[in-house]
Design a protein around this motif. Sequence first.
Motif, PDB file in Angstrom:
ATOM      1  N   ALA A 137       1.277  -1.395  -0.007  1.00 39.15           N
ATOM      2  CA  ALA A 137       0.159  -0.094   0.345  1.00 39.15           C
ATOM      3  C   ALA A 137       0.752   1.314   0.221  1.00 39.15           C
ATOM      4  CB  ALA A 137      -0.664   0.324   0.946  1.00 39.15           C
ATOM      5  N   PRO A 138       0.303   2.729  -0.974  1.00 38.54           N
ATOM      6  CA  PRO A 138       1.179   3.528  -0.855  1.00 38.54           C
ATOM      7  C   PRO A 138       1.026   4.195   0.522  1.00 38.54           C
ATOM      8  CG  PRO A 138      -0.387   3.396  -1.961  1.00 38.54           C
ATOM      9  CD  PRO A 138      -0.860   2.704  -2.180  1.00 38.54           C
ATOM     10  N   ALA A 139       1.563   4.965   1.140  1.00 38.00           N
ATOM     11  CA  ALA A 139       0.933   6.132   1.901  1.00 38.00           C
ATOM     12  C   ALA A 139       0.610   6.812   1.638  1.00 38.00           C
ATOM     13  CB  ALA A 139       2.318   6.420   3.011  1.00 38.00           C
ATOM     14  N   SER A 140       0.729   7.453   0.173  1.00 37.96           N
ATOM     15  CA  SER A 140       0.049   8.965  -0.469  1.00 37.96           C
ATOM     16  C   SER A 140      -0.248   8.579  -2.250  1.00 37.96           C
ATOM     17  CB  SER A 140       0.720   9.533  -0.367  1.00 37.96           C
ATOM     18  OG  SER A 140       1.904  10.480  -1.211  1.00 37.96           O
ATOM     19  N   TYR A 141      -1.637   9.339  -2.499  1.00 40.33           N
ATOM     20  CA  TYR A 141      -1.340   9.066  -3.621  1.00 40.33           C
ATOM     21  C   TYR A 141      -0.652   9.806  -4.728  1.00 40.33           C
ATOM     22  CZ  TYR A 141      -4.803   5.616  -3.641  1.00 40.33           C
ATOM     23  OH  TYR A 141      -5.833   4.401  -3.466  1.00 40.33           O
ATOM     24  N   PRO A 142       0.041  11.063  -3.978  1.00 37.94           N
ATOM     25  CA  PRO A 142       0.576  11.841  -4.649  1.00 37.94           C
ATOM     26  C   PRO A 142       2.263  10.962  -4.973  1.00 37.94           C
ATOM     27  CG  PRO A 142      -0.273  13.247  -3.752  1.00 37.94           C
ATOM     28  CD  PRO A 142      -0.815  11.934  -3.352  1.00 37.94           C
ATOM     29  N   LEU A 143       2.643   9.864  -4.101  1.00 33.85           N
ATOM     30  CA  LEU A 143       4.004   9.262  -3.996  1.00 33.85           C
ATOM     31  C   LEU A 143       3.720   8.080  -5.127  1.00 33.85           C
ATOM     32  CD1 LEU A 143       4.696   9.076  -0.664  1.00 33.85           C
ATOM     33  CD2 LEU A 143       6.626   9.991  -2.137  1.00 33.85           C
ATOM     34  N   TRP A 144       2.405   7.970  -4.874  1.00 36.04           N
ATOM     35  CA  TRP A 144       2.108   6.564  -6.181  1.00 36.04           C
ATOM     36  C   TRP A 144       2.263   7.168  -7.744  1.00 36.04           C
ATOM     37  CZ3 TRP A 144       0.417   1.747  -5.350  1.00 36.04           C
ATOM     38  CH2 TRP A 144      -0.030   0.798  -6.235  1.00 36.04           C
ATOM     39  N   ARG A 145       1.539   8.444  -7.792  1.00 34.18           N
ATOM     40  CA  ARG A 145       1.303   8.668  -9.269  1.00 34.18           C
ATOM     41  C   ARG A 145       2.497   9.121 -10.049  1.00 34.18           C
ATOM     42  NH1 ARG A 145      -0.671  13.163  -9.403  1.00 34.18           N
ATOM     43  NH2 ARG A 145      -1.780  14.081  -7.256  1.00 34.18           N
ATOM     44  N   ALA A 146       3.739   9.547  -8.775  1.00 29.17           N
ATOM     45  CA  ALA A 146       5.111   9.900  -9.739  1.00 29.17           C
ATOM     46  C   ALA A 146       6.059   8.753  -9.765  1.00 29.17           C
ATOM     47  CB  ALA A 146       5.741  10.784  -7.611  1.00 29.17           C
ATOM     48  N   GLU A 147       5.855   7.448  -8.466  1.00 23.64           N
ATOM     49  CA  GLU A 147       6.493   6.272  -8.865  1.00 23.64           C
ATOM     50  C   GLU A 147       5.618   5.653 -10.301  1.00 23.64           C
ATOM     51  OE1 GLU A 147       8.716   5.101  -6.771  1.00 23.64           O
ATOM     52  OE2 GLU A 147       9.234   6.987  -7.401  1.00 23.64           O
ATOM     53  N   MET A 148       4.527   5.975 -10.393  1.00 20.09           N
ATOM     54  CA  MET A 148       3.960   4.973 -11.828  1.00 20.09           C
ATOM     55  C   MET A 148       4.663   5.162 -12.702  1.00 20.09           C
ATOM     56  SD  MET A 148       2.045   2.482 -10.886  1.00 20.09           S
ATOM     57  CE  MET A 148       2.632   3.026  -8.851  1.00 20.09           C
ATOM     58  N   LYS A 149       4.317   7.135 -12.765  1.00 20.99           N
ATOM     59  CA  LYS A 149       5.493   7.411 -13.918  1.00 20.99           C
ATOM     60  C   LYS A 149       7.062   6.732 -14.664  1.00 20.99           C
ATOM     61  CE  LYS A 149       3.566  12.210 -13.943  1.00 20.99           C
ATOM     62  NZ  LYS A 149       3.876  13.964 -13.101  1.00 20.99           N
ATOM     63  N   ALA A 150       7.366   7.024 -13.504  1.00 18.31           N
ATOM     64  CA  ALA A 150       9.279   6.142 -13.807  1.00 18.31           C
ATOM     65  C   ALA A 150       9.086   4.273 -13.815  1.00 18.31           C
ATOM     66  CB  ALA A 150       9.389   6.330 -12.072  1.00 18.31           C
ATOM     67  N   LEU A 151       7.671   3.632 -13.586  1.00 21.11           N
ATOM     68  CA  LEU A 151       7.441   2.599 -13.806  1.00 21.11           C
ATOM     69  C   LEU A 151       7.044   2.024 -15.520  1.00 21.11           C
ATOM     70  CD1 LEU A 151       6.047   0.861 -10.603  1.00 21.11           C
ATOM     71  CD2 LEU A 151       8.171   0.433 -11.292  1.00 21.11           C
ATOM     72  N   ARG A 152       6.203   3.322 -15.547  1.00 20.63           N
ATOM     73  CA  ARG A 152       5.767   3.608 -17.000  1.00 20.63           C
ATOM     74  C   ARG A 152       7.375   3.736 -18.172  1.00 20.63           C
ATOM     75  NH1 ARG A 152      -0.626   5.569 -17.236  1.00 20.63           N
ATOM     76  NH2 ARG A 152       0.783   6.180 -19.668  1.00 20.63           N
ATOM     77  N   ALA A 153       7.593   4.131 -17.619  1.00 20.79           N
ATOM     78  CA  ALA A 153       8.965   4.564 -18.748  1.00 20.79           C
ATOM     79  C   ALA A 153       9.882   3.678 -18.503  1.00 20.79           C
ATOM     80  CB  ALA A 153       9.442   6.073 -17.777  1.00 20.79           C
ATOM     81  N   ALA A 154       9.722   2.420 -17.949  1.00 19.88           N
ATOM     82  CA  ALA A 154      10.843   1.575 -17.569  1.00 19.88           C
ATOM     83  C   ALA A 154       9.594   0.383 -18.634  1.00 19.88           C
ATOM     84  CB  ALA A 154      11.110   1.004 -16.214  1.00 19.88           C
ATOM     85  N   LEU A 155       9.104   0.508 -19.246  1.00 22.96           N
ATOM     86  CA  LEU A 155       7.927  -0.582 -19.797  1.00 22.96           C
ATOM     87  C   LEU A 155       8.599  -0.829 -20.727  1.00 22.96           C
ATOM     88  CD1 LEU A 155       4.526   0.232 -19.153  1.00 22.96           C
ATOM     89  CD2 LEU A 155       5.700  -1.122 -17.770  1.00 22.96           C
ATOM     90  N   PRO A 156       8.511  -1.929 -22.360  1.00 25.28           N
ATOM     91  CA  PRO A 156       9.001  -2.212 -23.614  1.00 25.28           C
ATOM     92  C   PRO A 156       9.199  -1.177 -24.182  1.00 25.28           C
ATOM     93  CG  PRO A 156       7.632  -3.887 -22.947  1.00 25.28           C
ATOM     94  CD  PRO A 156       7.613  -3.032 -21.203  1.00 25.28           C
ATOM     95  N   PRO A 157       9.526  -0.516 -25.293  1.00 25.13           N
ATOM     96  CA  PRO A 157       9.342   0.803 -25.794  1.00 25.13           C
ATOM     97  C   PRO A 157       8.141   0.356 -27.157  1.00 25.13           C
ATOM     98  CG  PRO A 157      11.336  -0.747 -26.414  1.00 25.13           C
ATOM     99  CD  PRO A 157      10.965  -1.552 -25.449  1.00 25.13           C
ATOM    100  N   GLY A 158       7.349   1.510 -26.254  1.00 22.78           N
ATOM    101  CA  GLY A 158       6.412   2.077 -27.072  1.00 22.78           C
ATOM    102  C   GLY A 158       4.626   1.421 -26.547  1.00 22.78           C
ATOM    103  N   VAL A 159       5.371   1.183 -25.462  1.00 23.16           N
ATOM    104  CA  VAL A 159       4.129   0.324 -24.339  1.00 23.16           C
ATOM    105  C   VAL A 159       3.434   2.337 -23.785  1.00 23.16           C
ATOM    106  CG1 VAL A 159       3.102  -0.420 -22.517  1.00 23.16           C
ATOM    107  CG2 VAL A 159       4.967  -1.530 -24.334  1.00 23.16           C
TER     108      VAL A 159
END
Length: 301
Positions: A137-159
Motif C-alpha cells: 500500500a502507498p502512504a499517499s497517492y501523490p507518491l504513487w502517481r510519481a512512482e507510476m511515471k517511473a515504472l511506466r517509463a521502464a516498460l517495453p518500447p512503445g507501451v
Amino acid sequence: MTTAPAPTVKGTAPFGEFTTWYRVTGELGRGATPLVVVHGGPGSTHDYLANLAALAEDGRPVVHYDQIGNGGSTHLPDRDASFWTVRLFLDELDNLLRHLGIADDYVLFGQSWGGMLVAKHAAGRPAGLRGLVIADAPASYPLWRAEMKALRAALPPGVDATLARHEAAGTTRSEEYYAAMKPFYEKHVCRLVPWPRDYLASFYEIYNDPTVYYTMNGPSEFHVIGTLRDWSVEDCCADIAVPTLLVSGRHDEATPTTMRPFERLIPDVRWVLFEESSHLPHLEEPERFRAVLRAFLTDLG
C-alpha cells in the motif's frame, strides 16, 4: 489424522439502506483474536485475498468482506463521485465490526487501497484494535502517481506511448489500451503465469462493475485521475498505536518510496520484503507469506 476444516459462515450486515457481504472462516468468540481482511481497489472484492482464510487452521477466525459497490455487497452504479468517499468505507468497516461483535478485539489486514484505509482507521486509536498489517500500500497517492511515471517509463518500447495516447483521448476502455496495460500488470501486479483464479475473479468483478474503481482511482493502476488522486495518510501515521507489519514485493507497484512513510512515521513497525513477488506476495509466495503473517500474529498474543 487430518484436521477438520474450519467452519465457514456467510452473511450480510445492514449498512444504512445497503448491505455488506461478509464471510467468517472459523468461530468468532473462540480462539485467537479475529483477523479482518480489507481488500484493495477501491472497487475490488475479497476474492483475490481468499487464501488468507487458511490462517483459520490455527484457531484464528478470519473475516473477509466485499466493500460496498462490488462483489456480494450492494452495487450502486448510479451514484456520483460525492457518494464514494473515504469516510463511507471507514463507516462501513466500523459497522461491520459492530455487527460481528468484534469491535472490542480484532486485528486488521489491509492490502493496497485497503492498507491506506486500515491505516486511517488505526490512527483513530480504536480501543479494540490489537495489531495492523499494511500490505502493498502507498502512504499517499501523490507518491504513487510519481512512482507510476517511473515504472511506466521502464516498460517495453512503445507501451507507454500507446497508454498515453489513449489516456489523452479518453479511450481507456478500448481493447488496445487493455492490451497495453498487460506488460505493467505482468511485471508489477502479478508475476504468476497464468494468473490465479482468485486474482482473476476480483479482476473481472472490477471489469463488470467499475463504478467505484473508475470514480475513486481511474481506469488503471497507473493512471490515477479519480477522487483519491491527492489523498494521503502520511499526516496520521504517527497516531497509529498498535504493532504494525508492512509487507511488499521486490517488484511491487507499491514501491519502497510509496511505503517508506509508514516505516518512518508509525512508532512500532517492521517491514518484510518478498524478493520473488510484485503486488500480490500472498499469492506469489504463499508459504513464506503465511509464515511471516503467522509469526506476527503470534507475537501479538
